[in-house]
Design a protein around this motif. Structure first.
Motif, PDB file in Angstrom:
ATOM      1  N   GLY A 182       0.833  -1.198   0.000  1.00 44.06           N
ATOM      2  CA  GLY A 182       0.000   0.000   0.000  1.00 44.06           C
ATOM      3  C   GLY A 182       0.862   1.240   0.000  1.00 44.06           C
ATOM      4  N   GLN A 183       0.390   2.283  -0.658  1.00 46.89           N
ATOM      5  CA  GLN A 183       1.143   3.526  -0.763  1.00 46.89           C
ATOM      6  C   GLN A 183       0.227   4.712  -0.531  1.00 46.89           C
ATOM      7  N   PHE A 184       0.624   5.580   0.391  1.00 46.01           N
ATOM      8  CA  PHE A 184      -0.098   6.827   0.615  1.00 46.01           C
ATOM      9  C   PHE A 184      -0.250   7.596  -0.684  1.00 46.01           C
ATOM     10  N   ALA A 185      -1.464   8.088  -0.945  1.00 45.22           N
ATOM     11  CA  ALA A 185      -1.702   8.919  -2.122  1.00 45.22           C
ATOM     12  C   ALA A 185      -2.140  10.327  -1.743  1.00 45.22           C
ATOM     13  N   ALA A 186      -2.899  10.468  -0.647  1.00 44.03           N
ATOM     14  CA  ALA A 186      -3.408  11.783  -0.259  1.00 44.03           C
ATOM     15  C   ALA A 186      -4.001  11.718   1.134  1.00 44.03           C
ATOM     16  N   HIS A 187      -4.118  12.879   1.770  1.00 43.73           N
ATOM     17  CA  HIS A 187      -5.003  13.028   2.928  1.00 43.73           C
ATOM     18  C   HIS A 187      -5.845  14.271   2.644  1.00 43.73           C
ATOM     19  N   PRO A 188      -7.076  14.053   2.226  1.00 43.99           N
ATOM     20  CA  PRO A 188      -7.934  15.165   1.817  1.00 43.99           C
ATOM     21  C   PRO A 188      -8.047  16.233   2.896  1.00 43.99           C
ATOM     22  N   ASP A 209     -15.574  -0.222  15.928  1.00 45.62           N
ATOM     23  CA  ASP A 209     -15.285   0.940  15.091  1.00 45.62           C
ATOM     24  C   ASP A 209     -14.988   2.136  16.001  1.00 45.62           C
ATOM     25  N   PHE A 210     -14.073   2.994  15.575  1.00 46.74           N
ATOM     26  CA  PHE A 210     -13.742   4.143  16.419  1.00 46.74           C
ATOM     27  C   PHE A 210     -13.469   5.370  15.569  1.00 46.74           C
ATOM     28  N   SER A 211     -13.645   6.535  16.176  1.00 49.54           N
ATOM     29  CA  SER A 211     -13.510   7.804  15.462  1.00 49.54           C
ATOM     30  C   SER A 211     -12.183   8.473  15.793  1.00 49.54           C
ATOM     31  N   LEU A 212     -11.632   9.156  14.802  1.00 49.76           N
ATOM     32  CA  LEU A 212     -10.427   9.955  14.957  1.00 49.76           C
ATOM     33  C   LEU A 212     -10.632  11.292  14.266  1.00 49.76           C
ATOM     34  N   THR A 213      -9.937  12.314  14.724  1.00 53.25           N
ATOM     35  CA  THR A 213      -9.846  13.573  13.995  1.00 53.25           C
ATOM     36  C   THR A 213      -8.370  13.840  13.766  1.00 53.25           C
ATOM     37  N   THR A 214      -7.914  13.464  12.601  1.00 52.55           N
ATOM     38  CA  THR A 214      -6.510  13.566  12.220  1.00 52.55           C
ATOM     39  C   THR A 214      -6.446  13.355  10.713  1.00 52.55           C
ATOM     40  N   GLU A 215      -5.270  13.189  10.164  1.00 48.80           N
ATOM     41  CA  GLU A 215      -5.164  12.902   8.733  1.00 48.80           C
ATOM     42  C   GLU A 215      -5.834  11.571   8.410  1.00 48.80           C
ATOM     43  N   GLN A 216      -6.634  11.585   7.372  1.00 50.53           N
ATOM     44  CA  GLN A 216      -7.316  10.376   6.909  1.00 50.53           C
ATOM     45  C   GLN A 216      -6.628   9.928   5.621  1.00 50.53           C
ATOM     46  N   TYR A 217      -5.883   8.839   5.694  1.00 52.43           N
ATOM     47  CA  TYR A 217      -5.068   8.416   4.554  1.00 52.43           C
ATOM     48  C   TYR A 217      -5.904   7.785   3.444  1.00 52.43           C
ATOM     49  N   TRP A 218      -5.650   8.257   2.248  1.00 50.86           N
ATOM     50  CA  TRP A 218      -6.127   7.619   1.009  1.00 50.86           C
ATOM     51  C   TRP A 218      -4.965   6.785   0.510  1.00 50.86           C
ATOM     52  N   LEU A 247      -7.917  -5.442   7.731  1.00 54.30           N
ATOM     53  CA  LEU A 247      -8.544  -5.591   9.035  1.00 54.30           C
ATOM     54  C   LEU A 247      -9.432  -4.408   9.387  1.00 54.30           C
ATOM     55  N   ALA A 248      -9.192  -3.259   8.752  1.00 56.50           N
ATOM     56  CA  ALA A 248     -10.015  -2.073   9.009  1.00 56.50           C
ATOM     57  C   ALA A 248      -9.936  -1.154   7.802  1.00 56.50           C
ATOM     58  N   THR A 249     -10.997  -0.393   7.616  1.00 56.78           N
ATOM     59  CA  THR A 249     -11.071   0.542   6.488  1.00 56.78           C
ATOM     60  C   THR A 249     -11.520   1.909   6.989  1.00 56.78           C
ATOM     61  N   THR A 250     -11.425   2.889   6.107  1.00 54.79           N
ATOM     62  CA  THR A 250     -12.003   4.198   6.364  1.00 54.79           C
ATOM     63  C   THR A 250     -12.590   4.710   5.059  1.00 54.79           C
ATOM     64  N   THR A 251     -13.693   5.426   5.138  1.00 52.41           N
ATOM     65  CA  THR A 251     -14.403   5.880   3.941  1.00 52.41           C
ATOM     66  C   THR A 251     -14.232   7.379   3.756  1.00 52.41           C
ATOM     67  N   HIS A 252     -13.751   7.755   2.581  1.00 48.10           N
ATOM     68  CA  HIS A 252     -13.640   9.160   2.201  1.00 48.10           C
ATOM     69  C   HIS A 252     -14.944   9.570   1.512  1.00 48.10           C
ATOM     70  N   PRO A 253     -15.698  10.472   2.098  1.00 51.08           N
ATOM     71  CA  PRO A 253     -16.966  10.862   1.476  1.00 51.08           C
ATOM     72  C   PRO A 253     -16.744  11.687   0.215  1.00 51.08           C
ATOM     73  N   GLY A 304      -4.228  27.374   5.717  1.00 52.31           N
ATOM     74  CA  GLY A 304      -3.089  27.414   4.806  1.00 52.31           C
ATOM     75  C   GLY A 304      -1.779  27.248   5.547  1.00 52.31           C
ATOM     76  N   GLY A 305      -1.056  26.167   5.195  1.00 56.08           N
ATOM     77  CA  GLY A 305       0.256  25.953   5.771  1.00 56.08           C
ATOM     78  C   GLY A 305       0.279  25.345   7.153  1.00 56.08           C
ATOM     79  N   VAL A 306      -0.851  24.872   7.651  1.00 58.90           N
ATOM     80  CA  VAL A 306      -0.873  24.249   8.977  1.00 58.90           C
ATOM     81  C   VAL A 306      -1.379  22.808   8.855  1.00 58.90           C
ATOM     82  N   GLU A 307      -0.891  21.938   9.735  1.00 53.84           N
ATOM     83  CA  GLU A 307      -1.268  20.531   9.696  1.00 53.84           C
ATOM     84  C   GLU A 307      -2.770  20.344   9.838  1.00 53.84           C
ATOM     85  N   GLU A 308      -3.373  21.172  10.651  1.00 56.09           N
ATOM     86  CA  GLU A 308      -4.802  21.001  10.942  1.00 56.09           C
ATOM     87  C   GLU A 308      -5.691  21.157   9.725  1.00 56.09           C
ATOM     88  N   ASP A 309      -5.176  21.718   8.638  1.00 53.29           N
ATOM     89  CA  ASP A 309      -5.973  21.822   7.415  1.00 53.29           C
ATOM     90  C   ASP A 309      -6.404  20.450   6.907  1.00 53.29           C
TER      91      ASP A 309
END
Length: 234
Positions: free
Chosen positions: A107-113, A151-160, A170-176, A122-127
């Motif tokens: 698997g290879q990281f492609a994006a974190h929307p 299932d559990f919730s996070l607020t951080t980068e969501q990897y695509w 073993l686990a997935t995440t859905t990008h709306p 702009g220019g901050v991780e929290e974006d």
């Protein structure tokens, strides 16, 4: 019984805090009978004599580069039974130009929307910090790494992640599908997976952008169980 050997390889982009992140898990490894060694370079992967004695590699090296002999040594060690485990960009966004490494990991990281444009500073991780859910798969509910977790919730980068079907997810995440994004339907991406490579085992968890995320009880449980599961079994 002699102790098992764990090799921590860390470095690359400092934004993922490779030293602090890996230090978090050293006491756990030691309490489970591992003698832990640390390398700040991937040069160790090319040392066949050292690698032959390693039971578990914990890698945290985001981006960076790896030489052909180092990548070949890593693949050889895992195929011979050395386990490999890691999280976030330290394993899923390492050595982008080395196709052999990408095939090993599966698997290879492609994006974190990012957030809505109106909320982007702009220019901050929290974006790129988005609330999202890590959903345990049917396989995950039976697997020793994720059994008993909900299932559990996070607020951080969501990897695509770009991946292949040799992974046991073993686990997935859905990008709306959001009106400000380019994709037209929800996309399900693997968030935790394992992979058999020769006689070796690989475990990848995509959450883990910083120490705070790694200290989430669910994330930490997955990584700790994953390290034990991946470690050499024979």
């Amino acid at each position: 019984m002699s102790a098992r050997s764990a090799l921590i390889v860390r470095g690359g982009w400092e934004g993922h805090h490779p030293v602090e992140a890996t230090n978090l898990f050293i006491p756990f490894l030691e309490s489970n009978g591992f003698e832990v060694s640390i390398e700040d370079s991937t040069a160790v992967y090319a040392d066949d004599e050292v690698m032959a004695d390693i039971d578990l590699i914990v890698q945290s090296v985001t981006m960076s580069e790896i030489s052909a002999d180092e990548a070949a040594g890593l693949r050889k060690a895992v195929a011979a039974g050395t386990g490999m485990a890691g999280w976030h960009g330290g394993i899923a966004d390492s050595f982008r130009a080395d196709t052999g490494y990408l095939q090993l990991i599966g698997g290879q990281f492609a994006a974190h929307p990012s957030k809505h444009p109106d909320d982007v500073v702009g220019g901050v991780e929290e974006d790129s910090y988005l609330p999202h859910v890590i959903e345990i798969s049917d396989l995950g509910r039976q697997h020793p790494i994720t059994a008993g977790l909900d299932d559990f919730s996070l607020t951080t980068e969501q990897y695509w992640v770009l991946s292949d079907d040799l992974n046991d997810v073993l686990a997935t995440t859905t990008h709306p599908a959001q009106p400000w994004q380019e994709w037209h339907r929800p996309h399900v991406s693997p968030a935790v997976w394992t992979r058999q490579w020769g006689s070796g085992r690989v475990m990848v968890a995509t959450p883990g952008h910083n120490v705070e995320v790694l200290e989430n009880p669910n994330v930490r449980t997955i990584i700790e169980r994953g390290m034990l599961w991946a470690s050499r079994t024979a």
